[in-house]
Write a protein that holds these residues in place. Sequence first.
Motif: not given
Length: 252
Positions: A208-227
């Motif tokens: 959440p802080q990553m998105a908040l700090n960079h003002g990202i609220r839309k038009t973005a993908l979240i990638v998660v995993g050990e890859c």
Amino acid sequence: MINFVGAGPGAKDLITVRGLELLRTADIIIYAGSLVNPELLQEAAVGCRIYNSAYMTLDEVVKVMIDGERSGYKVVRLHTGDPSLYGAIREQMDRLEEAGIGYQVCPGVSSFCAAAAALQAEYTLPAVSQSVIITRMEGRTPVPEKEKLHLLAGHGCTMVIFLSVGMVEKVRQELLDGAYSEETPCAIVYKASWKEEQIVRGKLKELPQMALNHGIRKTALIVVGECLGDDYELSKLYDASFTTEFRKGTKV
């Protein structure tokens, strides 16, 4: 014939050769104005009629397609990324079939591919993850009960989450309720392949802080995993001791 065309993830030169040719020869273009790069419309022929579907209903979009085709015009329905992912094309194709009008689909480069390129990541690392789940967080559009994010997160494989960066607090909790930990690597890729592209990396606890700090609220993908981590095994395909159809392995 109506042509559904994947515009690619954003960069003008990431549309396919076939898609570009269809775009250049169209008499009518209906484009998804909320996401398609408007620079692509510069490729339209002089006199081409252009409609922005962001301001249109399904009935209005289909009417333009049907009227255009029946008047003998070449019609292109330009969708972002690849039309098969969150493109709402099935409902359009069904309407065309009801009207007895043919259509075909030209695939495009999806933003989940562009995000991997931006991250310089391999989603399917040996001994880490051999599966990719493409999904979204439930919002105004519901998801089937068996596809709730925490259930899919139970697999612990690579996940690419669309249309959800505006709900990052909920996304983080759902992922933590699955197989991921607070230390699992994650990334937010804003407008992959666009000039405005941003990449933010971190750990799941920081999402959440990553998105908040960079003002990202839309038009973005979240990638998660050990890859997105550093540990993996080398592939068998290029292992000197591994025999394939094309090469005999050597004994170690």
